[in-house]
Design a protein around this motif. Structure first.
Motif, PDB file in Angstrom:
ATOM      1  N   LYS A 229       0.839  -1.207   0.000  1.00  0.00           N
ATOM      2  CA  LYS A 229       0.000   0.000   0.000  1.00  0.00           C
ATOM      3  C   LYS A 229       0.873   1.256   0.000  1.00  0.00           C
ATOM      4  CE  LYS A 229      -3.934  -2.151   2.355  1.00  0.00           C
ATOM      5  NZ  LYS A 229      -4.721  -2.219   3.618  1.00  0.00           N
ATOM      6  N   PHE A 230       1.952   1.207   0.771  1.00  0.00           N
ATOM      7  CA  PHE A 230       2.892   2.329   0.832  1.00  0.00           C
ATOM      8  C   PHE A 230       3.529   2.562  -0.530  1.00  0.00           C
ATOM      9  CE2 PHE A 230       7.383   3.609   2.056  1.00  0.00           C
ATOM     10  CZ  PHE A 230       7.070   4.941   2.270  1.00  0.00           C
ATOM     11  N   ALA A 231       3.924   1.489  -1.211  1.00  0.00           N
ATOM     12  CA  ALA A 231       4.533   1.611  -2.542  1.00  0.00           C
ATOM     13  C   ALA A 231       3.554   2.216  -3.531  1.00  0.00           C
ATOM     14  CB  ALA A 231       5.012   0.248  -3.022  1.00  0.00           C
ATOM     15  N   ALA A 232       2.275   1.824  -3.439  1.00  0.00           N
ATOM     16  CA  ALA A 232       1.258   2.387  -4.332  1.00  0.00           C
ATOM     17  C   ALA A 232       1.091   3.887  -4.099  1.00  0.00           C
ATOM     18  CB  ALA A 232      -0.071   1.662  -4.126  1.00  0.00           C
ATOM     19  N   ARG A 233       1.157   4.295  -2.834  1.00  0.00           N
ATOM     20  CA  ARG A 233       1.051   5.725  -2.532  1.00  0.00           C
ATOM     21  C   ARG A 233       2.246   6.498  -3.077  1.00  0.00           C
ATOM     22  NH1 ARG A 233       2.775   9.115   1.325  1.00  0.00           N
ATOM     23  NH2 ARG A 233       3.617   7.523   2.726  1.00  0.00           N
ATOM     24  N   LEU A 234       3.453   5.926  -2.954  1.00  0.00           N
ATOM     25  CA  LEU A 234       4.648   6.590  -3.477  1.00  0.00           C
ATOM     26  C   LEU A 234       4.558   6.772  -4.994  1.00  0.00           C
ATOM     27  CD1 LEU A 234       7.583   4.914  -1.489  1.00  0.00           C
ATOM     28  CD2 LEU A 234       6.588   7.175  -1.145  1.00  0.00           C
ATOM     29  N   GLN A 235       3.987   5.783  -5.684  1.00  0.00           N
ATOM     30  CA  GLN A 235       3.828   5.891  -7.132  1.00  0.00           C
ATOM     31  C   GLN A 235       3.037   7.141  -7.502  1.00  0.00           C
ATOM     32  OE1 GLN A 235       3.752   1.278  -8.716  1.00  0.00           O
ATOM     33  NE2 GLN A 235       1.897   2.462  -8.731  1.00  0.00           N
ATOM     34  N   LYS A 236       1.877   7.295  -6.857  1.00  0.00           N
ATOM     35  CA  LYS A 236       1.012   8.434  -7.170  1.00  0.00           C
ATOM     36  C   LYS A 236       1.657   9.750  -6.768  1.00  0.00           C
ATOM     37  CE  LYS A 236      -3.265   5.781  -6.645  1.00  0.00           C
ATOM     38  NZ  LYS A 236      -4.517   5.616  -5.866  1.00  0.00           N
ATOM     39  N   GLN A 237       2.318   9.740  -5.618  1.00  0.00           N
ATOM     40  CA  GLN A 237       2.884  10.981  -5.088  1.00  0.00           C
ATOM     41  C   GLN A 237       4.028  11.508  -5.942  1.00  0.00           C
ATOM     42  OE1 GLN A 237       3.832  10.708  -0.923  1.00  0.00           O
ATOM     43  NE2 GLN A 237       5.263  12.428  -0.997  1.00  0.00           N
ATOM     44  N   HIS A 238       4.871  10.607  -6.466  1.00  0.00           N
ATOM     45  CA  HIS A 238       6.069  11.030  -7.181  1.00  0.00           C
ATOM     46  C   HIS A 238       5.981  10.837  -8.694  1.00  0.00           C
ATOM     47  CE1 HIS A 238       8.275  11.717  -3.442  1.00  0.00           C
ATOM     48  NE2 HIS A 238       7.745  10.589  -2.994  1.00  0.00           N
ATOM     49  N   GLY A 239       4.870  10.295  -9.165  1.00  0.00           N
ATOM     50  CA  GLY A 239       4.711  10.111 -10.597  1.00  0.00           C
ATOM     51  C   GLY A 239       5.699   9.132 -11.192  1.00  0.00           C
ATOM     52  N   LEU A 240       6.044   8.104 -10.419  1.00  0.00           N
ATOM     53  CA  LEU A 240       6.999   7.086 -10.857  1.00  0.00           C
ATOM     54  C   LEU A 240       6.392   5.701 -10.641  1.00  0.00           C
ATOM     55  CD1 LEU A 240      10.186   8.535  -9.132  1.00  0.00           C
ATOM     56  CD2 LEU A 240       9.784   8.509 -11.592  1.00  0.00           C
ATOM     57  N   GLN A 241       6.725   4.779 -11.520  1.00  0.00           N
ATOM     58  CA  GLN A 241       6.275   3.411 -11.340  1.00  0.00           C
ATOM     59  C   GLN A 241       7.182   2.684 -10.355  1.00  0.00           C
ATOM     60  OE1 GLN A 241       3.460   1.852 -12.896  1.00  0.00           O
ATOM     61  NE2 GLN A 241       3.953   0.441 -11.214  1.00  0.00           N
ATOM     62  N   LEU A 242       6.595   1.969  -9.395  1.00  0.00           N
ATOM     63  CA  LEU A 242       7.349   1.105  -8.497  1.00  0.00           C
ATOM     64  C   LEU A 242       6.973  -0.342  -8.802  1.00  0.00           C
ATOM     65  CD1 LEU A 242       7.742   3.839  -6.954  1.00  0.00           C
ATOM     66  CD2 LEU A 242       7.787   2.479  -4.856  1.00  0.00           C
ATOM     67  N   ALA A 243       7.951  -1.137  -9.163  1.00  0.00           N
ATOM     68  CA  ALA A 243       7.734  -2.553  -9.457  1.00  0.00           C
ATOM     69  C   ALA A 243       8.251  -3.373  -8.283  1.00  0.00           C
ATOM     70  CB  ALA A 243       8.458  -2.938 -10.747  1.00  0.00           C
ATOM     71  N   CYS A 244       7.369  -4.136  -7.659  1.00  0.00           N
ATOM     72  CA  CYS A 244       7.732  -4.851  -6.428  1.00  0.00           C
ATOM     73  C   CYS A 244       7.621  -6.359  -6.628  1.00  0.00           C
ATOM     74  CB  CYS A 244       6.812  -4.434  -5.287  1.00  0.00           C
ATOM     75  SG  CYS A 244       6.816  -2.660  -4.935  1.00  0.00           S
ATOM     76  N   PHE A 245       8.675  -7.050  -6.325  1.00  0.00           N
ATOM     77  CA  PHE A 245       8.645  -8.513  -6.323  1.00  0.00           C
ATOM     78  C   PHE A 245       9.743  -9.019  -5.394  1.00  0.00           C
ATOM     79  CE2 PHE A 245      11.694  -7.530  -9.680  1.00  0.00           C
ATOM     80  CZ  PHE A 245      12.715  -8.443  -9.469  1.00  0.00           C
ATOM     81  N   GLY A 246       9.595 -10.273  -4.942  1.00  0.00           N
ATOM     82  CA  GLY A 246      10.672 -10.817  -4.127  1.00  0.00           C
ATOM     83  C   GLY A 246      10.204 -11.803  -3.092  1.00  0.00           C
ATOM     84  N   HIS A 247      10.991 -11.891  -2.026  1.00  0.00           N
ATOM     85  CA  HIS A 247      10.903 -12.971  -1.052  1.00  0.00           C
ATOM     86  C   HIS A 247       9.865 -12.625   0.023  1.00  0.00           C
ATOM     87  CE1 HIS A 247      14.468 -13.423  -3.349  1.00  0.00           C
ATOM     88  NE2 HIS A 247      15.258 -12.735  -2.559  1.00  0.00           N
ATOM     89  N   ALA A 248       8.614 -12.866  -0.320  1.00  0.00           N
ATOM     90  CA  ALA A 248       7.516 -12.427   0.542  1.00  0.00           C
ATOM     91  C   ALA A 248       7.549 -13.075   1.912  1.00  0.00           C
ATOM     92  CB  ALA A 248       6.184 -12.734  -0.143  1.00  0.00           C
ATOM     93  N   GLY A 249       8.010 -14.311   1.991  1.00  0.00           N
ATOM     94  CA  GLY A 249       7.983 -15.042   3.252  1.00  0.00           C
ATOM     95  C   GLY A 249       8.794 -14.413   4.353  1.00  0.00           C
ATOM     96  N   ASP A 250       9.858 -13.678   3.999  1.00  0.00           N
ATOM     97  CA  ASP A 250      10.652 -13.015   5.036  1.00  0.00           C
ATOM     98  C   ASP A 250      10.620 -11.496   4.909  1.00  0.00           C
ATOM     99  OD1 ASP A 250      12.334 -12.683   2.840  1.00  0.00           O
ATOM    100  OD2 ASP A 250      13.625 -14.355   3.410  1.00  0.00           O
ATOM    101  N   GLY A 251       9.665 -10.971   4.146  1.00  0.00           N
ATOM    102  CA  GLY A 251       9.489  -9.521   4.072  1.00  0.00           C
ATOM    103  C   GLY A 251      10.504  -8.795   3.217  1.00  0.00           C
TER     104      GLY A 251
END
Length: 458
Positions: A354-376
């Protein structure tokens, strides 16, 4: 200041003929890693033994010549960029597996042994070395140790430090020290060998490692699941843990990453997918087949778009091939990918997205998130078009807010890649004044003249 006195380097070349190189074409090859910064060294050292490394460090320390150790140079933070010139010390000639011992469950390796090749060699003996950084086909074990590399399987099995039993390290005064050993338990004095795990080439040069091995799990199975929302994927993951399952790996990706991967791989399944989760289990075949079926039932409660099953190594690897394309797919977009390996407590995963989605809108940049969800540990990639006016300034502001937000959640600014140059700016934000002073004290004790990897975070 950059080291510019070539006279001592020519003397060193006479001391170690065939191991010290001063030619401009060679120097250019050792100026950087996978990050954006480059700086050409004044000499390249290609030692063949710990004794040669000792000679180089003793000479460099006496003459105050910077030395920047490097492995396969697949890091993402500029950790092996020789910012002060001097000597780029590559361990590439020290690339032998010295021992694989099934009785002791240990292996002894030189630092430039390729990670994937090593894993294949031990698996042929029915043994297992779990740490699996995504670039394992290209990186080296010494580099893994210097950065404490992780990977998807660290959810169940732990990171590189959990498999380092002993090290041979060369200090700046030329002393060759052996720390730890080959026993799986050892409480003889301080745990000094672990001090060098994750030290990013700032404290000593690793010339040999004794690594812990475990029995190879005979069977593996996984699920690749597409979801209509990121919330559904996170809820599915939480339910898996709540039911008492500990997968060896859980990998999560967002919509932008999946759209890029669909374009690269021509995978129709990924189109319209808002989140993608890979869950893998390993162990004895009967138990794994039973458990993966139970996990699938848990996942299906979230009404996924699809569930793809993999049984056995060949089918599982086909599922993981999707994951391995993510980073390349993001590069295919033509945007510059600023890869941040941030970590949050496991319970804050939904909050992070949710925080990453807010940063996208606020700064006009795409944030692509992927990775090791099990350990954050989610690779949060800030995607930038530097041709756009003000893009650089917006990217920097976005990174500032990203790291501050992650720290406010109780997280960390790096989980795998290290500080290097890329995160040097946020080092004072991430670590207390007292802890930074302790780092400086340790550095001063082992490298009093600041010869090793200068210009980085200490």
């Amino acid at each position: 200041m950059t080291f510019k006195n070539h006279s001592p380097l020519r003397r060193l070349k006479k001391i170690l003929p065939g191991e010290i190189f001063l030619e401009p074409a060679t120097l250019a090859k050792y100026a950087g890693d996978k990050w954006f910064a480059v700086h050409q060294p004044d000499a390249v050292a290609l030692p063949r033994s710990a004794k040669s490394v000792s000679t180089i460090l003793r000479f460099a320390d006496k003459n105050r010549i910077p030395v920047t150790p490097r492995g396969a140079a697949h890091g993402y933070v500029g950790g092996c960029v020789p910012m002060r010139g001097g000597i780029a010390l590559s361990l590439e000639r020290m690339n032998k597996i010295l021992e694989i011992n099934p009785q002791d469950f240990v292996a002894v390796v030189q630092p430039f042994v390729n990670t994937a090749d090593f894993q294949a060699a031990v698996e042929k003996r029915g043994l297992f070395y779990p740490p699996d950084p995504a670039s394992r086909a290209n990186n080296s074990l010494g580099g893994n140790i210097a950065t404490n590399a992780g990977g998807p399987r660290c959810l169940k099995y732990g990171v590189t430090r959990d498999y380092v039993l002993g090290l041979e390290v060369v200090l700046t005064n030329g002393n060759i020290v052996r720390l730890g050993g080959r026993t799986h338990k050892n409480k003889t004095g301080f745990d000094l060998h672990r001090l060098f795990v994750g030290s990013e080439g700032l404290l000593g040069v690793i010339t040999e490692a004794t690594l812990k091995l475990i029995p190879l799990p005979p069977f593996r199975a996984n699920l690749a699941v597409g979801f209509r929302s990121m919330n559904a994927a996170v809820h599915a993951l939480s339910a898996i843990f709540a039911a008492g399952f500990l997968p060896c790996a859980t990998e999560l990706a967002d919509e932008f990453t999946l759209a890029a991967a669909a374009k690269r791989t021509n995978s129709k399944r990924l189109l319209g997918c808002k989140a993608h989760l890979i869950i893998e289990l390993d162990g004895q075949e009967n138990s794994v087949r039973h458990e993966i079926a139970a996990v699938e039932k848990i996942v299906r409660r979230q009404k996924p778009l699809f569930v793809e099953r993999g049984f056995g190594s060949e089918q599982c690897e086909a599922v993981w091939q999707i994951r391995r394309e993510f980073s390349y797919a993001l590069r295919d977009t033509g945007l510059t990918k600023l890869n941040q390996d941030i970590v949050v407590p496991r319970g804050k995963l939904a909050q992070l997205f949710k925080f990453a989605a807010r940063l996208q809108k606020q700064h006009g940049l795409q944030l692509a998130c992927f990775g090791h969800a099990g350990d954050g540990n989610i690779h949060t990639n800030v995607m930038v078009d530097y041709a756009q006016p003000g893009a650089k300034k917006r990217a920097e502001a976005c990174l500032d807010e990203l790291f501050r937000g992650v720290l406010a959640m109780g997280g960390a600014i790096t989980g795998e890649h290290g500080i290097g140059l890329a995160k040097k700016r946020w080092w004072p934000l991430a670590v207390s004044k007292e802890a930074r002073e302790l780092h400086r004290n340790v550095k001063a004790a082992l490298d009093p003249h600041g010869v090793l990897n200068p210009g980085k975070f200490i």
